[in-house]
Design an enzyme around this catalytic site. Structure first.
Site, PDB file in Angstrom:
ATOM      1  N   SER A   1      -5.470  23.734 -16.667  1.00 29.09           N
ATOM      2  CA  SER A   1      -6.268  22.536 -16.406  1.00 29.09           C
ATOM      3  C   SER A   1      -5.419  21.354 -15.962  1.00 29.09           C
ATOM      4  O   SER A   1      -5.886  20.499 -15.206  1.00 29.09           O
ATOM      5  CB  SER A   1      -7.082  22.153 -17.649  1.00 29.09           C
ATOM      6  OG  SER A   1      -6.238  21.942 -18.766  1.00 29.09           O
TER       7      SER A   1
ATOM      8  N   ASP B   1     -12.023  12.688 -22.810  1.00 33.09           N
ATOM      9  CA  ASP B   1     -12.019  13.710 -23.870  1.00 33.09           C
ATOM     10  C   ASP B   1     -10.830  13.565 -24.816  1.00 33.09           C
ATOM     11  O   ASP B   1     -10.730  14.301 -25.800  1.00 33.09           O
ATOM     12  CB  ASP B   1     -12.057  15.114 -23.276  1.00 33.09           C
ATOM     13  CG  ASP B   1     -10.774  15.518 -22.568  1.00 33.09           C
ATOM     14  OD1 ASP B   1      -9.862  14.680 -22.414  1.00 33.09           O
ATOM     15  OD2 ASP B   1     -10.679  16.684 -22.154  1.00 33.09           O
TER      16      ASP B   1
ATOM     17  N   HIS C   1      -7.118  15.699 -22.112  1.00 33.11           N
ATOM     18  CA  HIS C   1      -6.536  15.843 -20.782  1.00 33.11           C
ATOM     19  C   HIS C   1      -6.141  14.464 -20.235  1.00 33.11           C
ATOM     20  O   HIS C   1      -6.726  13.460 -20.617  1.00 33.11           O
ATOM     21  CB  HIS C   1      -7.536  16.502 -19.828  1.00 33.11           C
ATOM     22  CG  HIS C   1      -7.882  17.902 -20.197  1.00 33.11           C
ATOM     23  ND1 HIS C   1      -8.930  18.209 -21.057  1.00 33.11           N
ATOM     24  CD2 HIS C   1      -7.321  19.082 -19.839  1.00 33.11           C
ATOM     25  CE1 HIS C   1      -8.995  19.516 -21.208  1.00 33.11           C
ATOM     26  NE2 HIS C   1      -8.043  20.077 -20.486  1.00 33.11           N
TER      27      HIS C   1
END
Length: 278
Positions: free
Chosen positions: A78, A240, A243
């Protein structure tokens, strides 16, 4: 003994990462699973891809180029895909492709094979796709999900080395950004955060040892990027809290771009040595 007390005992009394039991990793993985669910809710509209050709003047992406571009791919998880970036322009691949194009004065074609949630053991499939048309330059960012999956460190590092060898055998120059410090993620509570930090450090060091033996370029996100996130979490994390956001990816790009430019410079030097037909 409660879950928290169990993890606290494991973290502060174990002599090594290998001495920690599955119970502690199970609790850590549960925390990260919750973070991923939150990421899916908060970041669901993120445009995860802005591939194409970027020109030295910063314009792009374009589907075609009037000049032969340097082909640049991004592999990994990610972080490589840019989950958390607010706009396509702030995706790490885009920031780096633009920076490369500007520095070397040549168009750069960006292709992203990275997949959120990928572990090192998912790299072979990404490399398979990349080698259909071997690129000039590859950036690999991997390791964070190995931490939460309790992957065996030696096996993860060895797998990374195998995939780097495959890319280099195909003529691709490779730069690897090694495992970041998951201990900077504020939504992982203590003492699980300390467990994540210990494992991240151990995996990063193992990755560097393998890459050093191969003579491959490696950039330590743990040492060079994570301290900024530790000091400025409100500025650099996405919604979040797990990240990076666009600003966070810019911090990472600032340490990755010099290594990529150094690798890309090999191509520029080689081109200067090629005789031009009269």
């Amino acid at each position: 003994m409660t879950g928290a007390r169990l993890v606290r005992t494991l973290v502060y009394t174990a002599g090594s990462v290998g001495g920690l039991s599955g119970a502690a990793f199970g609790l850590l993985n549960d925390q990260v699973r919750r973070a991923r669910l939150l990421a899916g809710q908060l970041l669901s509209d993120l445009p995860l891809n802005a591939d194409g050709v970027y020109r030295p003047n910063g314009s792009g992406p374009f589907s075609e180029s009037d000049l032969e571009p340097l082909t640049f791919i991004v592999l990994g998880d990610s972080l490589a895909a840019g989950l958390g970036a607010e706009t396509p322009e702030r995706l790490p691949g885009v920031v780096l492709a633009k920076g490369l194009a500007e520095e070397i004065g040549t168009p750069v074609r960006l292709t992203t094979h990275a997949i959120p949630g990928a572990k090192t053991f998912d790299l072979p499939a990404q490399v398979d796709r990349a080698l259909i048309a071997p690129p000039d330059l590859a950036l690999v960012i991997i390791g964070g999900n190995d931490v939460t999956a309790r992957a065996r460190i030696a096996t993860s590092a060895s797998t990374l080395g195998q995939q780097v060898r495959r890319l280099r055998a195909a003529g691709t120059t490779v730069v690897v950004a090694t495992c970041p410090d998951l201990g900077v993620a504020r939504n992982i509570p203590q003492p699980l955060r300390e467990l994540a930090r210990r494992y991240s450090r151990a995996l990063s060091r193992a990755q560097h040892r393998v890459l050093e033996r191969l003579g491959a370029a490696a950039v330590s996100l743990f040492d060079l990027v994570s301290p900024d996130f530790q000091l400025r979490p409100a500025e650099l994390f996405s919604q979040d809290r797990f990240h990076p956001n666009g600003a966070g990816y810019e911090v990472a790009a600032s340490v990755l771009l010099p290594a990529l430019c150094g690798a890309a410079g090999l191509f520029a030097a080689a081109e200067r040595r090629v005789p031009v037909a009269a």
